[in-house]
Design a protein around this motif. Sequence first.
Motif, PDB file in Angstrom:
ATOM      1  N   ARG A 221     115.515  25.159  55.944  1.00 10.05           N
ATOM      2  CA  ARG A 221     115.336  25.725  54.601  1.00 10.05           C
ATOM      3  C   ARG A 221     113.888  25.617  54.140  1.00 10.05           C
ATOM      4  O   ARG A 221     113.326  26.581  53.588  1.00 10.05           O
ATOM      5  N   THR A 222     113.253  24.469  54.356  1.00 12.26           N
ATOM      6  CA  THR A 222     111.868  24.307  53.918  1.00 12.26           C
ATOM      7  C   THR A 222     110.918  25.196  54.719  1.00 12.26           C
ATOM      8  O   THR A 222     109.943  25.725  54.173  1.00 12.26           O
ATOM      9  N   ILE A 223     111.205  25.390  56.001  1.00 13.02           N
ATOM     10  CA  ILE A 223     110.375  26.278  56.807  1.00 13.02           C
ATOM     11  C   ILE A 223     110.542  27.723  56.345  1.00 13.02           C
ATOM     12  O   ILE A 223     109.573  28.507  56.339  1.00 13.02           O
ATOM     13  N   SER A 224     111.738  28.096  55.922  1.00 14.84           N
ATOM     14  CA  SER A 224     111.946  29.448  55.397  1.00 14.84           C
ATOM     15  C   SER A 224     111.132  29.669  54.125  1.00 14.84           C
ATOM     16  O   SER A 224     110.568  30.761  53.920  1.00 14.84           O
ATOM     17  N   VAL A 225     111.050  28.641  53.284  1.00 14.10           N
ATOM     18  CA  VAL A 225     110.225  28.747  52.081  1.00 14.10           C
ATOM     19  C   VAL A 225     108.758  28.926  52.455  1.00 14.10           C
ATOM     20  O   VAL A 225     108.034  29.738  51.858  1.00 14.10           O
ATOM     21  N   HIS A 226     108.303  28.180  53.454  1.00 10.31           N
ATOM     22  CA  HIS A 226     106.910  28.311  53.885  1.00 10.31           C
ATOM     23  C   HIS A 226     106.647  29.692  54.475  1.00 10.31           C
ATOM     24  O   HIS A 226     105.585  30.286  54.226  1.00 10.31           O
ATOM     25  N   ARG A 227     107.576  30.221  55.237  1.00 11.04           N
ATOM     26  CA  ARG A 227     107.407  31.563  55.790  1.00 11.04           C
ATOM     27  C   ARG A 227     107.329  32.610  54.682  1.00 11.04           C
ATOM     28  O   ARG A 227     106.594  33.597  54.808  1.00 11.04           O
ATOM     29  N   ALA A 228     108.097  32.399  53.616  1.00 11.17           N
ATOM     30  CA  ALA A 228     108.026  33.328  52.491  1.00 11.17           C
ATOM     31  C   ALA A 228     106.637  33.299  51.855  1.00 11.17           C
ATOM     32  O   ALA A 228     106.107  34.344  51.441  1.00 11.17           O
ATOM     33  N   LEU A 229     106.022  32.124  51.789  1.00 13.80           N
ATOM     34  CA  LEU A 229     104.659  32.028  51.263  1.00 13.80           C
ATOM     35  C   LEU A 229     103.676  32.790  52.153  1.00 13.80           C
ATOM     36  O   LEU A 229     102.752  33.442  51.651  1.00 13.80           O
ATOM     37  N   LEU A 230     103.870  32.713  53.472  1.00 11.91           N
ATOM     38  CA  LEU A 230     102.998  33.472  54.374  1.00 11.91           C
ATOM     39  C   LEU A 230     103.175  34.976  54.176  1.00 11.91           C
ATOM     40  O   LEU A 230     102.209  35.743  54.229  1.00 11.91           O
ATOM     41  N   GLY A 231     104.415  35.408  53.946  1.00  8.43           N
ATOM     42  CA  GLY A 231     104.647  36.817  53.655  1.00  8.43           C
ATOM     43  C   GLY A 231     103.959  37.241  52.363  1.00  8.43           C
ATOM     44  O   GLY A 231     103.390  38.339  52.279  1.00  8.43           O
ATOM     45  N   ASP A 232     104.000  36.382  51.342  1.00  4.34           N
ATOM     46  CA  ASP A 232     103.298  36.686  50.095  1.00  4.34           C
ATOM     47  C   ASP A 232     101.792  36.778  50.327  1.00  4.34           C
ATOM     48  O   ASP A 232     101.117  37.648  49.750  1.00  4.34           O
ATOM     49  N   ALA A 233     101.257  35.885  51.161  1.00  6.11           N
ATOM     50  CA  ALA A 233      99.818  35.918  51.442  1.00  6.11           C
ATOM     51  C   ALA A 233      99.434  37.217  52.137  1.00  6.11           C
ATOM     52  O   ALA A 233      98.406  37.834  51.809  1.00  6.11           O
ATOM     53  N   SER A 234     100.237  37.641  53.108  1.00  8.53           N
ATOM     54  CA  SER A 234      99.938  38.905  53.792  1.00  8.53           C
ATOM     55  C   SER A 234      99.981  40.078  52.827  1.00  8.53           C
ATOM     56  O   SER A 234      99.132  40.977  52.877  1.00  8.53           O
ATOM     57  N   ALA A 235     100.964  40.067  51.927  1.00 11.33           N
ATOM     58  CA  ALA A 235     101.060  41.157  50.953  1.00 11.33           C
ATOM     59  C   ALA A 235      99.850  41.166  50.022  1.00 11.33           C
ATOM     60  O   ALA A 235      99.309  42.242  49.698  1.00 11.33           O
ATOM     61  N   LEU A 236      99.414  39.991  49.597  1.00 16.75           N
ATOM     62  CA  LEU A 236      98.249  39.928  48.714  1.00 16.75           C
ATOM     63  C   LEU A 236      96.977  40.394  49.414  1.00 16.75           C
ATOM     64  O   LEU A 236      96.128  41.055  48.805  1.00 16.75           O
ATOM     65  N   VAL A 237      96.835  40.064  50.702  1.00 13.63           N
ATOM     66  CA  VAL A 237      95.664  40.525  51.451  1.00 13.63           C
ATOM     67  C   VAL A 237      95.679  42.042  51.583  1.00 13.63           C
ATOM     68  O   VAL A 237      94.644  42.721  51.420  1.00 13.63           O
ATOM     69  N   LEU A 238      96.848  42.622  51.862  1.00 13.12           N
ATOM     70  CA  LEU A 238      96.934  44.079  51.955  1.00 13.12           C
ATOM     71  C   LEU A 238      96.651  44.739  50.606  1.00 13.12           C
ATOM     72  O   LEU A 238      96.002  45.798  50.543  1.00 13.12           O
ATOM     73  N   LEU A 239      97.131  44.122  49.534  1.00  6.53           N
ATOM     74  CA  LEU A 239      96.821  44.652  48.208  1.00  6.53           C
ATOM     75  C   LEU A 239      95.326  44.573  47.915  1.00  6.53           C
ATOM     76  O   LEU A 239      94.744  45.486  47.303  1.00  6.53           O
ATOM     77  N   LEU A 240      94.717  43.480  48.371  1.00  4.71           N
ATOM     78  CA  LEU A 240      93.276  43.320  48.174  1.00  4.71           C
ATOM     79  C   LEU A 240      92.497  44.416  48.895  1.00  4.71           C
ATOM     80  O   LEU A 240      91.562  45.019  48.347  1.00  4.71           O
ATOM     81  N   ILE A 241      92.896  44.694  50.130  1.00  4.12           N
ATOM     82  CA  ILE A 241      92.241  45.749  50.900  1.00  4.12           C
ATOM     83  C   ILE A 241      92.481  47.113  50.255  1.00  4.12           C
ATOM     84  O   ILE A 241      91.575  47.953  50.184  1.00  4.12           O
ATOM     85  N   SER A 242      93.697  47.320  49.764  1.00  2.23           N
ATOM     86  CA  SER A 242      94.005  48.603  49.122  1.00  2.23           C
ATOM     87  C   SER A 242      93.168  48.790  47.861  1.00  2.23           C
ATOM     88  O   SER A 242      92.650  49.891  47.603  1.00  2.23           O
ATOM     89  N   ARG A 243      93.003  47.736  47.067  1.00  2.02           N
ATOM     90  CA  ARG A 243      92.184  47.847  45.859  1.00  2.02           C
ATOM     91  C   ARG A 243      90.732  48.138  46.201  1.00  2.02           C
ATOM     92  O   ARG A 243      90.073  48.944  45.532  1.00  2.02           O
ATOM     93  N   GLU A 244      90.240  47.459  47.247  1.00  9.08           N
ATOM     94  CA  GLU A 244      88.846  47.719  47.632  1.00  9.08           C
ATOM     95  C   GLU A 244      88.674  49.150  48.117  1.00  9.08           C
ATOM     96  O   GLU A 244      87.637  49.796  47.848  1.00  9.08           O
ATOM     97  N   GLY A 245      89.674  49.665  48.848  1.00 11.54           N
ATOM     98  CA  GLY A 245      89.600  51.052  49.286  1.00 11.54           C
ATOM     99  C   GLY A 245      89.612  52.011  48.113  1.00 11.54           C
ATOM    100  O   GLY A 245      88.859  52.995  48.083  1.00 11.54           O
ATOM    101  N   ASP A 246      90.458  51.746  47.121  1.00 11.06           N
ATOM    102  CA  ASP A 246      90.514  52.613  45.942  1.00 11.06           C
ATOM    103  C   ASP A 246      89.220  52.538  45.145  1.00 11.06           C
ATOM    104  O   ASP A 246      88.745  53.550  44.609  1.00 11.06           O
ATOM    105  N   ARG A 247      88.643  51.337  45.054  1.00  9.26           N
ATOM    106  CA  ARG A 247      87.376  51.219  44.334  1.00  9.26           C
ATOM    107  C   ARG A 247      86.266  52.001  45.037  1.00  9.26           C
ATOM    108  O   ARG A 247      85.431  52.649  44.392  1.00  9.26           O
ATOM    109  N   GLY A 248      86.281  51.952  46.382  1.00 12.27           N
ATOM    110  CA  GLY A 248      85.286  52.719  47.117  1.00 12.27           C
ATOM    111  C   GLY A 248      85.452  54.215  46.905  1.00 12.27           C
ATOM    112  O   GLY A 248      84.470  54.961  46.718  1.00 12.27           O
ATOM    113  N   ALA A 249      86.689  54.701  46.929  1.00  5.97           N
ATOM    114  CA  ALA A 249      86.951  56.126  46.689  1.00  5.97           C
ATOM    115  C   ALA A 249      86.572  56.497  45.268  1.00  5.97           C
ATOM    116  O   ALA A 249      86.033  57.592  45.021  1.00  5.97           O
ATOM    117  N   PHE A 250      86.794  55.571  44.312  1.00  6.78           N
ATOM    118  CA  PHE A 250      86.434  55.855  42.930  1.00  6.78           C
ATOM    119  C   PHE A 250      84.925  55.961  42.782  1.00  6.78           C
ATOM    120  O   PHE A 250      84.412  56.828  42.084  1.00  6.78           O
TER     121      PHE A 250
END
Length: 257
Positions: A221-250
């Motif tokens: 159970r605790t490892i599943s919670v940690h894996r969920a945190l890693l999934g959140d980190a990956s999502a935040l990194v992709l969002l960060l890249i997407s924002r930077e791409g949109d800022r560049g296009a803007f």
Amino acid sequence: MLNVMIRWCGVAGVAGMPGAALAATDVALLPRNLSPWNMFVNADVVVQAVMVGLAFASLATWTIWLAKTVEIRRKTAMAKRRLSMLETDTVLAKAEQESRGGNDAVAQIIQSAAREASLSGGHFDDGLKERVALRLERVEAAMSRQIARGTGVLATIGATAPFVGLFGTVWGIMNSFIGISEAKTTNLAVVAPGIAEALLATALGLVAAIPAVVIYNHLTRTISVHRALLGDASALVLLLISREGDRGAFRLARAAE
């Protein structure tokens, strides 16, 4: 005088009995110390080996629990700090600089994304997001395997320890029955110690298996919670890249105006 003669006759009568038979009967009827240690010492060699193996399995269970608990708590706390940093208004280069030199899972995710962005020449487009997503999946899988290392031993102990203890019990009871046939007696004082020594193996098997199963489920159970945190980190990194791409296009759109 009469009492003295009666006592003397009684001693003489007892002395006239077969000495070996009387001694054997007395020894057989004497109670044995059935403490766990004495039962282990008096058990068969095979049963002793089973008990020693189960004791080591129990020690390994508690050692893994302590080590993995400390590791998971430390890595989870570090992951939460990294997530707090990613949730701020930052850029990928700054996040990579702050996580540089870190060996934790979220730092590896950030560095992997920054490496792919560097190889792509800093062009934040849809192709970059796809390539980063593939890299992050690989990093998440590797970090998940790393943090789950050792839990398979708990699953093995929990599944096999009862059967190992049962094997020791069956072996001990077989030896007890052989001893009964050789002694040609079914006296409980002769039968009980051997059976108690054999049943001790089953008890140790349960002592090793039950905590292993409970600890394995808890760590899962605790490892599943940690894996969920890693999934959140990956999502935040992709969002960060997407924002930077949109800022560049803007910025390009504003420059074209």
